[in-house]
Design a protein around this motif. Structure first.
Motif, PDB file in Angstrom:
ATOM      1  N   TYR A  65       0.805  -1.221   0.000  1.00  0.00           N
ATOM      2  CA  TYR A  65       0.000   0.000   0.000  1.00  0.00           C
ATOM      3  C   TYR A  65       0.841   1.276   0.000  1.00  0.00           C
ATOM      4  O   TYR A  65       0.294   2.371  -0.147  1.00  0.00           O
ATOM      5  CB  TYR A  65      -0.965  -0.021   1.188  1.00  0.00           C
ATOM      6  N   ASP A  66       2.163   1.127   0.153  1.00  0.00           N
ATOM      7  CA  ASP A  66       3.009   2.320   0.078  1.00  0.00           C
ATOM      8  C   ASP A  66       3.172   2.801  -1.362  1.00  0.00           C
ATOM      9  O   ASP A  66       3.541   3.937  -1.622  1.00  0.00           O
ATOM     10  CB  ASP A  66       4.376   2.058   0.713  1.00  0.00           C
ATOM     11  N   GLU A  67       2.886   1.898  -2.335  1.00  0.00           N
ATOM     12  CA  GLU A  67       2.922   2.300  -3.745  1.00  0.00           C
ATOM     13  C   GLU A  67       1.539   2.849  -4.089  1.00  0.00           C
ATOM     14  O   GLU A  67       0.753   2.231  -4.795  1.00  0.00           O
ATOM     15  CB  GLU A  67       3.287   1.100  -4.620  1.00  0.00           C
ATOM     16  N   SER A  68       1.266   4.037  -3.575  1.00  0.00           N
ATOM     17  CA  SER A  68      -0.105   4.545  -3.525  1.00  0.00           C
ATOM     18  C   SER A  68      -0.682   4.976  -4.866  1.00  0.00           C
ATOM     19  O   SER A  68      -1.890   5.098  -5.000  1.00  0.00           O
ATOM     20  CB  SER A  68      -0.178   5.713  -2.540  1.00  0.00           C
ATOM     21  N   ASN A  69       0.133   5.238  -5.850  1.00  0.00           N
ATOM     22  CA  ASN A  69      -0.406   5.723  -7.124  1.00  0.00           C
ATOM     23  C   ASN A  69      -0.246   4.699  -8.243  1.00  0.00           C
ATOM     24  O   ASN A  69      -0.113   5.054  -9.402  1.00  0.00           O
ATOM     25  CB  ASN A  69       0.266   7.043  -7.522  1.00  0.00           C
ATOM     26  N   ASN A  97      -8.388   0.236   6.312  1.00  0.00           N
ATOM     27  CA  ASN A  97      -7.113   0.544   5.664  1.00  0.00           C
ATOM     28  C   ASN A  97      -7.287   1.851   4.890  1.00  0.00           C
ATOM     29  O   ASN A  97      -7.909   1.883   3.828  1.00  0.00           O
ATOM     30  CB  ASN A  97      -6.715  -0.594   4.722  1.00  0.00           C
ATOM     31  N   ASP A  98      -6.736   2.933   5.406  1.00  0.00           N
ATOM     32  CA  ASP A  98      -6.971   4.241   4.777  1.00  0.00           C
ATOM     33  C   ASP A  98      -6.067   4.503   3.570  1.00  0.00           C
ATOM     34  O   ASP A  98      -6.192   5.529   2.908  1.00  0.00           O
ATOM     35  CB  ASP A  98      -6.801   5.369   5.798  1.00  0.00           C
ATOM     36  N   LYS A  99      -5.156   3.555   3.286  1.00  0.00           N
ATOM     37  CA  LYS A  99      -4.263   3.737   2.129  1.00  0.00           C
ATOM     38  C   LYS A  99      -4.788   3.039   0.871  1.00  0.00           C
ATOM     39  O   LYS A  99      -4.391   3.376  -0.243  1.00  0.00           O
ATOM     40  CB  LYS A  99      -2.872   3.206   2.462  1.00  0.00           C
ATOM     41  N   GLY A 100      -5.640   2.052   1.044  1.00  0.00           N
ATOM     42  CA  GLY A 100      -6.140   1.291  -0.097  1.00  0.00           C
ATOM     43  C   GLY A 100      -7.329   1.955  -0.758  1.00  0.00           C
ATOM     44  O   GLY A 100      -8.259   2.415  -0.090  1.00  0.00           O
ATOM     45  N   THR A 101      -7.308   2.051  -2.068  1.00  0.00           N
ATOM     46  CA  THR A 101      -8.424   2.637  -2.818  1.00  0.00           C
ATOM     47  C   THR A 101      -8.907   1.644  -3.865  1.00  0.00           C
ATOM     48  O   THR A 101      -8.143   0.792  -4.347  1.00  0.00           O
ATOM     49  CB  THR A 101      -8.006   3.945  -3.514  1.00  0.00           C
ATOM     50  N   LYS A 121      -5.120  10.265  -9.270  1.00  0.00           N
ATOM     51  CA  LYS A 121      -4.562   9.107  -8.577  1.00  0.00           C
ATOM     52  C   LYS A 121      -5.153   7.813  -9.121  1.00  0.00           C
ATOM     53  O   LYS A 121      -6.357   7.682  -9.259  1.00  0.00           O
ATOM     54  CB  LYS A 121      -4.851   9.206  -7.075  1.00  0.00           C
ATOM     55  N   THR A 124      -5.768   1.550  -6.176  1.00  0.00           N
ATOM     56  CA  THR A 124      -4.965   0.374  -5.840  1.00  0.00           C
ATOM     57  C   THR A 124      -5.556  -0.879  -6.472  1.00  0.00           C
ATOM     58  O   THR A 124      -4.837  -1.724  -6.996  1.00  0.00           O
ATOM     59  CB  THR A 124      -4.919   0.174  -4.302  1.00  0.00           C
TER      60      THR A 124
END
Length: 455
Positions: A65-69, A97-101, A121, A124
């Motif tokens: 999830y750190d590879e957000s874009n 999970n606030d990073k996952g889209t 953006k 994910t």
């Protein structure tokens, strides 16, 4: 085994606890550890066994999830309804999970709005139908080449609907190390070239069962004729008390007629799922169905394929689909999540061959007919009497039959042979009656003598 035993990340365990998932299904027990270890799978399991979460959970667990874009997972489905369902499932799991889209891209939705959503953006997880996904990629809006996981859900239907070329195109643009997995209730021979091209190193997982449908489903044949369909449907409707009942038809133009019949039977609030609904109507209808607004739903096979409607207790097939795999998918709308269900089929002599084929696949039916406005079970198994070749009647009958064998017979010999057999049976029956009378007289005489001696 519990879901907590898989070693998922905290946000997934929190989500599973909130949605009430504790114990995995058999297919989930087999698939989750493999995908969690980055192994591609081909999973074949009948409808209602939990295939969706068997790939969602390990993939969402593994994503960086750190590879957000960057798009990291691409899920391709044959229908808009199934795509929306998986989209909602994914949002439920990513709730903590606030990073996952997650992005949804299906035909009928406003494409300009979809483009605006991904301009700043990339999601994910991308979920959609083949044609819309391909269009979004070709126009430079979705960068699917970065995907590490690809899931092709209900792949046999993607093939049947002619979308396999779009899927093949998209896979050709993704890096060679991508993990491609395929899920379906049925896998036909036409898919073999595709499987060999992209999934030659995959692990094949199958829920082996002599019955191709869920064991919790009772299959019921109701004998009818075309002109009696309305009355048979009326009787079934009056005798069942469903939590949710789905009525299936082959042709979309029959749906309005069936809805009018149900209205006539006193059922006013009827949901409908079919291709003639525009995108807004389909989205609204699916939301209302998922919210439990309808006890009765009339549907076509394509629109209802793969979607999980909570609480479906009964299925009624007014006709049988030409592709009998679709009957397996129809009946699979019920009997899900360990609940029991019934699948009724209106049946006549014109579709006997289809019933025979379904039976050959391992499906067992009970048989009913309409009598006095009620469904009455038909006993189709006749008990055979044990044949004793040594009985006098059978010995004499065999002599007569053998007499005609090998002879040059004249017209009417069957009638003469039958007359001879009937005469033999009649003579032997008379003989038995005489013997029985004589025995009764003898027993009476013997009893009378014993009484006289006792006195």
């Amino acid at each position: 085994m519990k879901f907590s035993d898989f070693g998922f990340k905290k946000f997934i365990n929190d989500a599973l606890e909130e949605i009430g998932f504790v114990y995995p299904t058999k297919i989930q027990e087999k698939v989750i550890p493999l995908i969690k270890k980055h192994r591609p799978v081909i999973a074949q399991s009948h409808t209602g066994t939990g295939k969706t979460h068997s790939f969602l959970l390990p993939i969402l667990n593994n994503i960086a999830y750190d590879e957000s874009n960057k798009i990291q997972c691409l899920i391709v489905t044959p229908t808009r309804e199934l795509a929306r369902q998986i989209y909602e499932n994914t949002k439920d799991i990513l709730k903590f999970n606030d990073k996952g889209t997650v992005g949804l891209f299906v035909g009928g939705d406003d494409i300009e709005k979809s483009i605006q959503n991904v301009k700043t953006k990339q999601p994910t997880v991308v979920i959609g139908t083949p044609t819309r996904l391909k269009k979004m990629y070709e126009e430079g809006n979705l960068f699917i080449t970065t995907a590490k996981y690809v899931v092709i859900d209900e792949c046999d239907m993607i093939f049947d609907l002619g979308f396999i070329e779009e899927v093949d195109f998209m896979l050709s643009k993704i890096n060679k190390d991508v993990n491609v997995s395929l899920f379906s209730a049925t896998i036909n021979n036409g898919l073999k070239p595709f499987l060999q091209k992209y999934l030659s190193n995959s692990i094949f997982i199958e829920n082996k069962d002599a019955n191709p449908t869920n064991k919790n489903i009772e299959h019921v044949l109701v004998w009818t004729k075309n002109k009696e369909n309305k009355e048979v449907l009326r009787t079934i409707v009056s005798e069942i008390n469903p939590y949710v009942c789905m009525v299936f038809l082959n042709k979309k133009d029959q749906i309005k007629e069936i809805i009018s019949w149900l209205n006539e039977f006193g059922i006013k609030n009827v949901g409908e799922l079919h291709g003639d609904l525009d995108s807004r109507q389909r989205t609204n209808m699916q939301k209302r169905i998922q919210n439990g607004d309808f006890k009765w739903i009339v549907a076509s096979d394509v629109a209802a394929r793969g979607i999980d409607i909570d609480g479906v207790s009964h299925i009624i097939s007014v006709d049988l689909p030409k592709d009998l795999d679709y009957y397996i998918h129809r009946s699979g709308r019920t009997g899900r999540n360990q609940y029991s269900g019934q699948s009724y089929v209106l049946f006549n002599s014109t579709n006997q061959h289809q019933i025979d084929e379904l039976k050959s696949k391992g499906i067992t039916f009970s048989n009913f007919k309409l009598a006095n406005n009620q469904l009455v079970e038909i006993n189709t198994v006749k008990k055979k009497k044990d044949f004793n070749a040594n009985l006098p009647v059978n010995v004499e009958t065999k002599k007569i039959i053998d007499k005609y064998k090998g002879q040059k017979v004249k017209p009417g010999y069957k009638k003469r042979r039958k007359a001879e057999v009937d005469k033999v049976k009649k003579d032997i029956r008379r003989k038995h009656i005489k013997e029985s009378i004589a025995k009764i007289k003898k027993d009476k005489y013997k009893k009378r003598r014993e009484e006289l001696f006792e006195n």
